[in-house]
Design an enzyme around this catalytic site. Sequence first.
Site, PDB file in Angstrom:
ATOM      1  CG  ASP A 558      -2.241   0.686   0.972  1.00 46.78           C
ATOM      2  OD1 ASP A 558      -2.325   1.499   0.033  1.00 46.78           O
ATOM      3  OD2 ASP A 558      -3.194   0.412   1.713  1.00 46.78           O
ATOM      4  CD  GLU A 561       0.426   6.034  -3.766  1.00 47.44           C
ATOM      5  OE1 GLU A 561      -0.555   5.369  -4.114  1.00 47.44           O
ATOM      6  OE2 GLU A 561       0.867   6.032  -2.599  1.00 47.44           O
ATOM      7  CG  ASP A 635      -7.623   4.495  -0.873  1.00 46.34           C
ATOM      8  OD1 ASP A 635      -7.691   3.252  -0.999  1.00 46.34           O
ATOM      9  OD2 ASP A 635      -6.826   5.049  -0.111  1.00 46.34           O
TER      10      ASP A 635
END
Length: 960
Positions: A558, A561, A635
Site C-alpha cells: 500500500d 507512490e 481509494d
Amino acid sequence: MKLKNTSVCLLAGWMLMACSGGGYEKTSNGIIVNVEQQQPMDVRKVKVEVMGEKLIHVSATPEKNFSKAESLIIVPQKDKTDFSVEESEDAVSVKTSEVCAIVSKATGEVRFTDASGNLILAEDEKGRSFQPIEVQGTKAYTVRQVFQSPDDEAFYGLGQHQADEFNYKGKNEELFQYNTKVSVPFIVSNKNYGILWDSYSLCRFGDPRDYAQLSTVFKLYDKEGKEGALTGTYVPSQKSTAETLVRREDSVYFEHLKSEDLSKVVNLPEGFPFMGSQVTYEGEIEPMESGRFRFILYYAGYTKVYIDGELVVPERWRTAWNPNSYKFAVDLKAGKRVPLKIEWIPDGYVSYCGLRALSPVSAEEQNKQSWWGEMQNEIDYYFVYGEDMDEVISGYRALTGKSQIMPKWAMGYWQSRERYKTQEEILDALKEFRKRQIPIDNIVLDWSYWPENAWGSHEFDKARFPDPKGMVDSIHALNAKMMISVWPKFYMTTEHYKEFDEKGWMYQQAVKDSIRDWIGPGYVGSFYDAYAEGARKLFWKQMEDHLYPLGIDAWWMDASEPNVRDCTDLAYRKALCGPTALGPSDQYFNAYALMNAEAIYDGQRAVDNDKRVFLLTRSGFAGLQRYSTATWSGDIATRWEDMKAQISAGLNFAVSGIPYWTMDIGGFCVEKRYEDGQKEFNRTGKENADYKEWRELNTRWYQFGAFCPLFRAHGQYPFREVWNIAPEGHPAYSSIVYYTKLRYTMMPYIYSLAGMTYFDDYTIMRPLVMDFTADTKVNNISDQFMFGPALMAAPVYEYGARNREVYFPATCGWYDFYTGKYMAGGQQLKVDAPYERMPLYVREGAIVPYGPEMQYSDEKPAEEITLYVYAGKDGEFTLYEDEGVNYNYEKGQYATIPFTYNDAEGTLTIGDRAGEFPGMLKERIFNVVKVSKDKPQPFDAKAKGTVVKYDGKEQKVKLY
C-alpha cells in the site's frame, strides 16, 4: 556482426568524428551522430541503438558525452540484432530487417520507417528542447520532445488516471504518482507503434505547460461586475453560529494543505467552518484570446461547474481526505464575457476546491505527440514497432521484462474490507463464504493489524490478533490464501525505523517537520528509501523475519507512490520523499513503486524459488510486470461516474503493458448517504432510496469486476461481503453469486490467458481497438472491452438503466452469451441489461473452455471441460495448464492442448497435447457444444454436447 549493404564510402564515413554537417561514429549496437550546435542548448549528440528488429533506442543531449546512468526500467538485452548503417548527403540511417531510423545530420531529428520505406513516425521540426535545471547540486535538463501525428491517429496507455479519458489524441495528462493515479510513460498508437519515455521525473504528455490560475488566462469580474476577481460566498451550516462570508477571489486555488500547518488549506478563509457549508464562486470570465480553453477541476466534497449558463461539470463527489481531478474543455471567444459559477459543498472539516485553465494552442500543435520531462540527464526514449498492438506491447515487455504467470488462485475471487479489525472477524467472514458455498480464494488483511503506536513493526496487536500463525493456518485449512498489507512506512519509535535510519535510508523531511498521521494522538514517521539497494534488501529481511514465517501467501504494498502525506503540493511532496540514494526526488519522483516491488520479488525468490510471488501495489511504473506485481486503482469513490472511469482507467493501464489490474469493487471511499442507508436498514429492516441505489451500484460493479484480470472487492463501510450488501434471494445477491460462480467455471479460459501473458506477451483486458484496429469506430469506445479473444463485456454504469447502447465491431459477427442469439458486426444496437445481467457477447469463431463448478481454484481438476464453439468463422484457442503455484513453467514443465475449428467443414480438431508437468491429467473428457446462427445455444456449463474422450492424441470431431 554481419553488416548489410555496406560500401567503401560508408566504411570511410565511420571514421568521421564530431565534424560539422553530421559526422558520426559507429557503436556496437548503433551510431552516434554529432550535430553542430548553433546555441548552447541545442542538441549536440544523438545516439541510436538497436535493441531488437523492431526496437530502437534514441538519446539526445547538448553535452559532449551521454550520461552513464543505467536505466531503471530496461532489462539487459541478451540477443544482438544485425543492422546496417547507410549515409546520404543529409542523413545517417540505421536499418534492421524490419525498421529504419534516419537521423538528420543538420538537426539530429529522427524519423522511423518500415522496411519498405513507409513513414511510421517522425520527430517534429524543432520539436526538441533542453533547459538547464539544478536541484540539490545535481545538474540536469528539463526536456521536451515532439513528434508529428496524423489526424487519424489515436493514443492509448500512460497508466491509469481518473478523468475518464481514453484516447489521448489531442489531450493532456500529467504523469506523477498519487493515490488513484498511476503513471506509466508508455503510449501505444493505433498506427501500431509505441513510445516508451525513459524518465522518472514529473512528466507531461501533450501541452507541456502547467495549468494556470484563472486570473492569468482570463479577465475576472465579480458578481457585481467589478474587474479583478470572482465573488466567493461562504454560507455556513445551519447548525453553526458563524456568519456568511463574502470575499473577492482572484483565483480558485484551494488545492493543498499548508506545508507549515497541515491542518489548514492554502488560500481558504481562516476559521470558517466548512463541514456542512455551501460555497459558491461566481462572476464572469473574459478570454484574452479565442479558442478551446482546457480546464482542470480539483475537488473534494460535492462540486458542479457552470460556464455561460451550461452545466459543464455535473455533480462530482470525492471524500475530503482524497480529492480527485477532472478535465474538461470549452470554446470561448476573445473579449466575450461569460458567466462562471462553481457550486461546492465541502464534505469535511478540511476540504479542497480548485479550477485552473490552459489558454488555447492551435489544433495542429495540440494534436501532435508531445513529451515533457522536468528533470532528466538527456532525452531518452524507445521506439517500438509491431504488426499490431499486441506486438507493440510484446516489444515493450522485451525491453522492460516478461510478465510472470500469477498463481492460479489469484484468478479467483478475493474478499477484502477496510478493515477486518480482529482475528475473529477475518476468519468468520471466510467461514461464511464456505457456509454459503460462495467461491473464494483469497481473503485480505488490510492495515492497522499492528499495535496502534507501532506502524512498520510488522508485529500483530496481540489483543486483536492473539495467534497470527494460527489465523493463517486456519485460513489455509479453509482452502483459502491470505494477503496482508505491508507499507513502506515506519514510525520513528520502531526498531525497524532505527535500522533504516542508522544507514541513512529513511526520508527525513516528515520527521524534521514532525508530521503526525491520523492514528490516535498522531505519530511521527516516514518512508524508507527504496532507491537504495541495501534498503530494499533490509525491507524484505524485516518482512522475512516477522511475516513470512506465518505462511502468508501474498503481499499488498500500500501507499507505494510513496504517499508520505496526502494533499500537499508537488514541491513539498518531493521534499517529503527525498533526496533518494540515486539523486534528488525531482529526478526520481515516479519509480518508487517499481523499486519497492523489486525488493519483495527478489527477496522472496531468493528465500523460496518454488513459490510464486504475488504483489498488489497501489502505484506502478514501467517494468512493474516483471516483478509478478499487479496494481489496483487506489481509494476510488463510490459513485457511478467513478465506476465508469475505472473501465477507461483499466483499459489504458492494460495498454501500458502491465496486464494485471484490479479495483475496489463498489469503490473505496463511501458517500455518507450510503452509510446512513445501511445503518437505517440495520435498524429498521427497510430499504430507503439510497440503500436501494447502493445495492444496484455494487451489483453492476461486481458484474464488471468479474471480467477484469483480477476479481476483488474492497472498501470502507458498508461492508462488501455479498450478504452484507443484500440478503439471499435479493436480485443483488443472486447476480453477485452468479458472476462469482461463472468466474470459477471460466477458470480454464482465464488461466490460459494468464499463460499467454507470459509466453505470448498477451493482454487480458483489451480495448476494442486492440482487436479491431481497422474499424475506426472503436477508437473512442472506452466502455466496452474484450476479456481475452472471445468475450466482449459491456458494463452498465448508470443507475436504473435496464438497457444500453453496444457497438458490435465489424469483421465478425457476435453471439449473445445468455441466449446464443446471433447479430452481425458493424452496427450499434440498444440491448437489454436487466438488473441481474450485464451485456456480454461472444465473438464469432471463438472457442471457450469451461470447467467444473468450484469453491476455490484448485478444488478439483478439470476432468471434464465443456468446450463452446461459436460457428461462423474459423477459430482457435490453446488450453494452458501447469501446477499453478510454482515456477516450474519457467523450466518447461507445462502442457498445452490446441483447439482448431474449421467453419467450412464444421470440424473441431483437438490437437496433440504438448508438454507435461507433475500431476497433469493424462485423460479427460471434452463436452463440445456448438453455437451457430441456426442453432442458438444459451450458455450452460452443464449443456449436453458432443462427448470426446481425450488421451492427449489428436482427434477431429464433426460438429452438427
